[in-house]
Design a protein around this motif. Structure first.
Motif, PDB file in Angstrom:
ATOM      1  N   ALA A 129      13.369 -13.277  -3.333  1.00 25.46           N
ATOM      2  CA  ALA A 129      12.601 -12.113  -2.867  1.00 25.46           C
ATOM      3  C   ALA A 129      13.485 -10.869  -2.864  1.00 25.46           C
ATOM      4  CB  ALA A 129      12.025 -12.388  -1.486  1.00 25.46           C
ATOM      5  N   GLU A 130      14.691 -11.018  -2.350  1.00 24.35           N
ATOM      6  CA  GLU A 130      15.623  -9.863  -2.288  1.00 24.35           C
ATOM      7  C   GLU A 130      15.984  -9.394  -3.695  1.00 24.35           C
ATOM      8  OE1 GLU A 130      19.070  -9.773  -3.217  1.00 24.35           O
ATOM      9  OE2 GLU A 130      19.189  -7.653  -2.572  1.00 24.35           O
TER      10      GLU A 130
ATOM     11  N   CYS B 129      13.016  -7.571  -5.369  1.00 22.46           N
ATOM     12  CA  CYS B 129      12.749  -6.243  -4.803  1.00 22.46           C
ATOM     13  C   CYS B 129      13.860  -5.263  -5.160  1.00 22.46           C
ATOM     14  CB  CYS B 129      12.549  -6.344  -3.295  1.00 22.46           C
ATOM     15  SG  CYS B 129      11.045  -7.276  -2.878  1.00 22.46           S
TER      16      CYS B 129
ATOM     17  N   ASN C 278       8.961  -3.297  -2.070  1.00 22.34           N
ATOM     18  CA  ASN C 278       9.975  -3.980  -1.270  1.00 22.34           C
ATOM     19  C   ASN C 278       9.504  -5.287  -0.644  1.00 22.34           C
ATOM     20  OD1 ASN C 278      12.280  -1.995  -1.327  1.00 22.34           O
ATOM     21  ND2 ASN C 278      10.569  -0.666  -0.733  1.00 22.34           N
ATOM     22  N   ARG C 279       8.346  -5.785  -1.131  1.00 25.98           N
ATOM     23  CA  ARG C 279       7.853  -7.067  -0.636  1.00 25.98           C
ATOM     24  C   ARG C 279       7.321  -7.880  -1.806  1.00 25.98           C
ATOM     25  NH1 ARG C 279       8.958  -4.513   3.594  1.00 25.98           N
ATOM     26  NH2 ARG C 279       8.570  -5.228   5.747  1.00 25.98           N
TER      27      ARG C 279
ATOM     28  N   ASP D  30       4.940  -0.208  -0.976  1.00 24.67           N
ATOM     29  CA  ASP D  30       5.048   0.043   0.466  1.00 24.67           C
ATOM     30  C   ASP D  30       3.714   0.385   1.131  1.00 24.67           C
ATOM     31  OD1 ASP D  30       8.340   1.593   0.133  1.00 24.67           O
ATOM     32  OD2 ASP D  30       7.723  -0.504   0.326  1.00 24.67           O
TER      33      ASP D  30
ATOM     34  N   ALA E 252       1.848  -2.860   1.522  1.00 26.77           N
ATOM     35  CA  ALA E 252       2.611  -3.812   2.350  1.00 26.77           C
ATOM     36  C   ALA E 252       2.585  -3.390   3.815  1.00 26.77           C
ATOM     37  CB  ALA E 252       4.055  -3.909   1.849  1.00 26.77           C
ATOM     38  N   GLU E 253       2.842  -2.104   4.063  1.00 26.47           N
ATOM     39  CA  GLU E 253       2.920  -1.656   5.458  1.00 26.47           C
ATOM     40  C   GLU E 253       1.576  -1.818   6.166  1.00 26.47           C
ATOM     41  OE1 GLU E 253       6.525   1.354   4.235  1.00 26.47           O
ATOM     42  OE2 GLU E 253       4.586   2.204   4.885  1.00 26.47           O
TER      43      GLU E 253
ATOM     44  N   ILE F 236       1.084  -5.543   6.828  1.00 26.77           N
ATOM     45  CA  ILE F 236       2.031  -6.009   7.855  1.00 26.77           C
ATOM     46  C   ILE F 236       1.664  -5.452   9.225  1.00 26.77           C
ATOM     47  CG2 ILE F 236       4.445  -5.825   8.637  1.00 26.77           C
ATOM     48  CD1 ILE F 236       5.211  -5.794   5.584  1.00 26.77           C
TER      49      ILE F 236
END
Ligand code: PXG
Length: 458
Positions: free
Chosen positions: A99-100, A103, A111-112, A303, A306-307, A310
């Protein structure tokens, strides 16, 4: 237990194995080719034929065959932890590290990542995320997803519905509601009455028109491949993507860029979105992620989506048994490490892509070819009955399939999409192997022409 011989394998295959995208009866009568070995850009069948794999399997074996490092990564992970899930607030090192890494390689705003077992499952995930996002934004009526005719997004019901392939819809319908398709930027097949630039803009205007028809407040997302792969390696005119971007920026519509084929160096960048300067909200991935050694896919999430998922979403009721499978993730991680260490993407952009372009273009002089196009290491040849008019052969002749079968006889894998021949070789192909690929393609075209002439086909 020793494996049965080739003849026995073919007999058992005929008796028990239903192949994907295959006319079962026709294959039963003809028999299948048993692939037993592979090294570099070559595969080998049970009869000892060494074949240059111009398709990298199915657009996926980007690092080529026989990479012991990937075998070792799988073996070590199988010994360490052969399986565990990421459902019960648990994870494992391969999923986290992959994952890292993904991204870090992805465009800065992504970033996810959500892992799946395939590209189709990635697009099922896209559909679920798009709907969830707009519901959380208080606009559940924003439901329509716009795709393209002849786009390909997988073979699940959602993938098939997001794709625009009519034969799949006719067989597998009714499709998922709330999905519509606009014209594809296929200049050679549909736009030669205009310049490529004008045609590219006209295709983008079709998006604007459909949005107006549906109502901008009802349109959730637009999904597209940077370059259409299974549709026939359709490279859009240069005017297309800038015009599409302009339309999308004027409306609050999510952009989904399907990078299952174009991702991981295929076009000479880590993602096709980089080549075309796109800013996807969601990016389905698979294939080159692991070089096809083990099945893994996923969705890179920007983002703004994702945000919302989340911060406002609570539990997202979606996922698969093999989401982020540790062995598949370990192989994908090693694959990406090797691609970075060996400068594979940069070499496609700066050397192999330009070299292929020159050699591939030389095939346009062949009497059967109306257009030879390529970008990075994806290429297409348009087979025509008449070079000047671009008139096609009658579909009943299935000239593309004939050429594909002759390619196998000459020692090359080339995919036929109708009468369009397609290549997508491993990204580790050498100049000499590109020369051999082009030579074998020309030989296959010569033999195709000979057989058509012998049949009295004009
Ligand atoms: C752009 C795109 N999106 C999604 C998928 C589905 O991925 P999975 O197959 O892993 O579910 C694909 C797959 N593309 C694909 C798969 C199989 C055959 C061919 C062909 O061109 O013959 C192409 C694809 O090309």
């Amino acid at each position: 237990m020793t494996s049965p011989g080739a003849a026995r394998l073919k007999e058992l295959d005929r008796e028990h194995h239903l192949h994907p995208f295959t006319d079962f009866k026709a294959l039963g009568e003809e028999g299948s080719r048993i692939i037993v070995d592979a090294e570099g850009v070559y595969i080998q069948d049970a009869d000892g034929h060494r074949i240059l794999d111009g398709m990298a399997g199915l657009w996926c074996v980007n690092l080529g065959y026989g990479r012991q490092e990937l075998v070792d990564a799988a073996s070590e992970q199988l010994t360490q932890l052969p399986y565990y899930n990421n459902f019960f607030k648990t994870t494992h090192p391969p999923a986290v590290e992959l994952a890292e890494t993904l991204c870090r390689l992805a465009p800065a705003h992504m970033n996810r990542v959500f892992f799946t077992g395939s590209g189709s499952e990635a697009n099922d995930t896209v559909l679920r995320m798009v709907r969830r996002y707009w519901a959380l934004k208080g606009q559940p009526e924003k439901q329509w997803i716009i795709g393209r005719e002849n786009g390909y997004h997988g073979s699940t019901v959602a993938g098939m519905s997001l794709g625009g392939m009519a034969p799949m819809h006719e067989q597998g319908g009714p499709c998922v509601p709330g999905i519509t398709h606009i014209r594809q930027p296929y200049w050679f097949g549909e736009g030669r009455d205009q310049t490529p630039e004008a045609f590219g803009r006209a295709c983008a205007e079709a998006l604007e028109a459909r949005i107006q028809e549906l109502g901008s407040d009802k349109v959730a997302a637009f999904i597209a491949e940077p370059v259409q792969g299974a549709g026939g390696a359709i490279i859009p005119p240069d005017s297309y993507w800038p015009a599409i971007k302009e339309v999308l920026e004027r409306h609050q519509i999510l952009l989904v860029v399907d990078e299952v084929i174009c991702g991981f160096g295929r076009l000479g960048e880590w993602f096709g979105s980089v080549h075309y300067d796109l800013k996807p909200d969601l990016m389905p991935i698979a294939k080159g992620l692991s070089s096809g050694y083990l099945p893994i896919g996923g969705v890179l999430v920007g983002d703004r989506v994702a945000e919302t998922l989340i911060d406002e979403g609570g539990e997202f009721y979606h996922g698969f048994t093999y989401s982020g499978h540790p062995v598949c993730a370990a192989v994908a991680l090693k694959n990406l490490e090797l691609m970075q260490a060996e400068g594979v993407v940069e070499r496609v952009r700066d050397d192999l892509g330009p070299y292929l372009a020159t050699r591939w273009k030389s095939l346009e002089s062949h009497p059967l070819i109306g257009e030879a196009r390529s970008l990075g290491l994806i290429g297409a040849l348009e087979i025509v009955a008449d070079k000047d008019s671009g008139k096609r052969f009658d579909k009943s002749l299935a000239v593309g399939n004939l050429c594909r079968d002759i390619c196998f006889e000459t020692g090359l894998v080339m995919r036929s999409v109708g009468d369009t021949m397609v290549i997508s070789p491993p990204l580790v192909i050498s100049h000499d192997e590109i020369d051999e690929l082009v030579r074998l393609a020309r030989e296959a075209l010569d033999e195709t022409l000979r057989r058509l002439t012998a049949q009295g086909v004009e």
